[in-house]
Enzyme design. Structure first.
Site, PDB file in Angstrom:
ATOM      1  N   GLU A 112       9.744 -33.853  15.366  1.00  0.00           N
ATOM      2  CA  GLU A 112       9.156 -35.251  14.925  1.00  0.00           C
ATOM      3  C   GLU A 112      10.278 -36.209  15.142  1.00  0.00           C
ATOM      4  O   GLU A 112      11.281 -36.103  15.092  1.00  0.00           O
ATOM      5  CB  GLU A 112       8.744 -34.955  13.431  1.00  0.00           C
ATOM      6  CG  GLU A 112       7.783 -34.038  13.180  1.00  0.00           C
ATOM      7  CD  GLU A 112       7.353 -34.145  11.654  1.00  0.00           C
ATOM      8  OE1 GLU A 112       6.702 -33.201  11.304  1.00  0.00           O
ATOM      9  OE2 GLU A 112       8.027 -34.650  10.771  1.00  0.00           O
ATOM     10  N   CYS A 125      14.100 -42.543  13.101  1.00  0.00           N
ATOM     11  CA  CYS A 125      14.710 -41.605  12.402  1.00  0.00           C
ATOM     12  C   CYS A 125      14.258 -40.186  13.583  1.00  0.00           C
ATOM     13  O   CYS A 125      13.158 -39.892  13.947  1.00  0.00           O
ATOM     14  CB  CYS A 125      13.725 -41.013  11.426  1.00  0.00           C
ATOM     15  SG  CYS A 125      14.256 -39.505  10.295  1.00  0.00           S
ATOM     16  N   CYS A 132      15.295 -25.482  11.345  1.00  0.00           N
ATOM     17  CA  CYS A 132      16.527 -25.626  10.754  1.00  0.00           C
ATOM     18  C   CYS A 132      17.021 -24.357  10.285  1.00  0.00           C
ATOM     19  O   CYS A 132      16.098 -23.765   9.500  1.00  0.00           O
ATOM     20  CB  CYS A 132      16.575 -26.586   9.894  1.00  0.00           C
ATOM     21  SG  CYS A 132      18.115 -27.127   9.106  1.00  0.00           S
ATOM     22  N   CYS A 404      10.544 -35.120   6.983  1.00  0.00           N
ATOM     23  CA  CYS A 404      10.384 -34.459   8.444  1.00  0.00           C
ATOM     24  C   CYS A 404      10.002 -33.288   8.410  1.00  0.00           C
ATOM     25  O   CYS A 404      10.696 -32.347   7.806  1.00  0.00           O
ATOM     26  CB  CYS A 404      11.696 -34.899   9.030  1.00  0.00           C
ATOM     27  SG  CYS A 404      11.408 -36.354  10.159  1.00  0.00           S
TER      28      CYS A 404
HETATM   29 FE1  SF4 Z   1      17.777 -28.414   7.324  1.00  0.00          FE
HETATM   30 FE2  SF4 Z   1      15.880 -29.514   5.770  1.00  0.00          FE
HETATM   31 FE3  SF4 Z   1      18.052 -28.648   4.744  1.00  0.00          FE
HETATM   32 FE4  SF4 Z   1      18.191 -30.714   6.183  1.00  0.00          FE
HETATM   33  S1  SF4 Z   1      16.905 -30.658   4.150  1.00  0.00           S
HETATM   34  S2  SF4 Z   1      19.358 -29.035   6.201  1.00  0.00           S
HETATM   35  S3  SF4 Z   1      16.589 -30.421   7.688  1.00  0.00           S
HETATM   36  S4  SF4 Z   1      16.453 -27.272   5.581  1.00  0.00           S
END
Ligand code: SF4
Ligand code: SAH
Length: 437
Positions: A112, A125, A132, A404
């Site tokens: 995204e 962004c 992740c 996101c």
């Molecule tokens: Fe990863 Fe989401 Fe944590 Fe950021 S907030 S480190 S994108 S899991």
């Protein structure tokens, strides 16, 4: 005859992402591209021309580079592609000020990116990874797990996508007489209709001192926040290649001050960043003032506890003299106790920093909810009284950006139920704007 040299514009974006395996020209830094052309025996000015076409003219095909000799256009097209991302879904806020797109990369993965239109700027962004690995329990991207790092060219392309979009749809902020007041948030003691200075300014809010006729139109991205999907500091080299190309006057030409890297808090990489020659802004997702609480919903905290993280932040401030932003997502009943606000104030006292308070954008299935407004402002007041500057991001834009990962989740769930039709996927989100018009 080379087909690409004779076909129409945009062919690079129609190439089958599964079969086209030529490297992307965006993965080459301006220096590497210059070196490649020198290796090919081209005069030095040719690289400048190609870079101009790529980053200023936003060419989508080598055949458009009309001042290059045909043999060079053919050789470039035979060796490299000009990107390959494709929009497969988008969400636009009802006032058009926030546009979130789901982009398909050439291996079929999706990420995204979000464009936010403010009165005087147009930040984007961008994502740094597919998924992740950090596992924050409140985050949609964290729930997906990790798939892969983005290449530097894929990071860049998200910005270029919106540069193309803004070129076609320049942002013309309304003059004050045409504006409707949109602010409805009420900080304690705020009786007027304008947001207090500590609220996030929205698209129509005119900053103090701005000319009443409004700024000239904005036709390209003005700021970049690495706050989309993924943890940028575990994709360090590609992130920094992208930052350098974004910064290079020969390429995108955005100042380091216009870029903000947001991290979950990978302390050694923050220290590494403090040695870089470009001082970008740093945002740290703190979300809790003590290790026990932070580790309970941010697993990475066990690896880099708060003391280590803050010491790296101090190093960063010392090296760059840049104010750090601490992000604090307020989750109802989890990290929003007023005692925690006092604890946070104590932790950050004396540091060159700013705190962004962001009510949670709830992710379905997590059971977590946003902190109610009154408590957000009570939390804010404690920090402000302790001399810490704060912003409350309540209205829009960054709320979407902060969450996101959600468009991808929604989109993938939807794709299992129906055939893709990008027209149908353009939905207007009202939720984050409810009550703001
Ligand atoms: Fe990863 Fe989401 Fe944590 Fe950021 S907030 S480190 S994108 S899991
Ligand atoms: N991985 C980096 C950058 C991407 S996340 C980081 O964690 O900083 C960008 C920001 O969005 C972070 O501050 C993150 O904590 C926040 N965020 C994630 N999920 C959110 C949600 N559901 N609501 C509000 N903010 C969220």
């Amino acid at each position: 005859m080379n087909e690409l040299a004779t076909t129409k514009a945009n062919i690079a974006f129609q190439t089958n992402p599964q079969t086209d395996r030529k490297p992307s020209v965006y993965d080459l830094s301006p220096d590497k591209l210059t070196a490649l052309l020198a290796e090919w025996g081209e005069p030095a000015y040719r690289a400048k021309q190609v870079l101009h076409w790529l980053y200023k003219e936003l060419a989508s095909d080598f055949s458009q580079m009309s001042n290059l000799p045909l043999h060079l256009r053919e050789r470039l097209a035979g060796t490299l592609t000009i990107g390959s991302i494709e929009v497969i879904a988008q969400k636009v806020s009802s006032d058009g000020s926030t546009r979130k797109v789901l982009l398909r990369l050439r291996d079929g993965n999706t990420v995204e990116a979000v464009l936010m239109l403010y009165y005087d700027r147009a930040p984007v962004c961008v994502s740094s990874q597919v998924g992740c690995a950090m596992g924050c329990t409140f985050c949609a991207t964290g729930q997906m797990g990790f798939t892969r790092n983005l290449a530097s060219g894929e990071i860049l392309e998200q910005v270029l996508f919106f540069n193309r979009w803004l070129r076609e749809h320049p942002h013309r902020p309304l003059a004050p007489s045409q504006r409707r007041t949109r602010y409805t948030g009420r900080a304690a003691g705020d009786k007027g209709r304008r947001p207090p200075a500590s609220m996030d300014a929205d698209a129509w809010h005119v900053p103090d001192g701005a000319s009443s006729s409004g700024p000239t139109e904005i036709a390209s991205v003005t700021n970049i926040v690495f706050m989309g999907m993924g943890e940028p500091l575990v994709n360090y080299n590609n992130l920094w290649s992208a930052i350098r190309t974004l910064n290079s006057p020969q390429a995108v030409g955005l100042g380091a001050r216009r870029m903000t890297v947001s991290t979950v808090g990978i302390a050694p990489q923050i220290r590494r960043m403090s040695h870089e020659d470009l001082a970008v802004n740093l945002a740290v997702s703190l979300h809790a003032p003590n290790d026990e609480l932070r580790s309970s919903f941010m697993p990475m905290n066990s690896r880099y506890p708060i003391a280590d993280l803050l010491s790296a932040c101090h190093d960063y401030v010392e090296a760059t003299h840049r104010r750090i932003t601490f992000e604090y997502v307020l989750i109802n009943g989890v990290n929003d106790g007023l005692n925690l606000a006092h604890e946070l104030a104590g932790l950050l006292k004396g540091m060159l920093c700013h705190v962004n308070l962001i009510p949670l954008n709830p992710v379905p299935g997590t059971g977590m909810r946003a902190t109610p407004r009154e408590r957000v402002f009570a939390f804010q007041k404690i920090l402000e009284d302790a001399g810490i500057s704060t912003t409350v991001r309540i209205e829009r834009g960054v709320d979407i950006a902060a969450a996101c990962g959600q468009l991808k989740v929604e989109e993938e769930a939807g794709a299992r139920r129906r055939t893709l039709n990008p027209e149908l996927l353009t939905v207007h989100v009202q939720a984050d704007l409810a009550g703001t018009l």
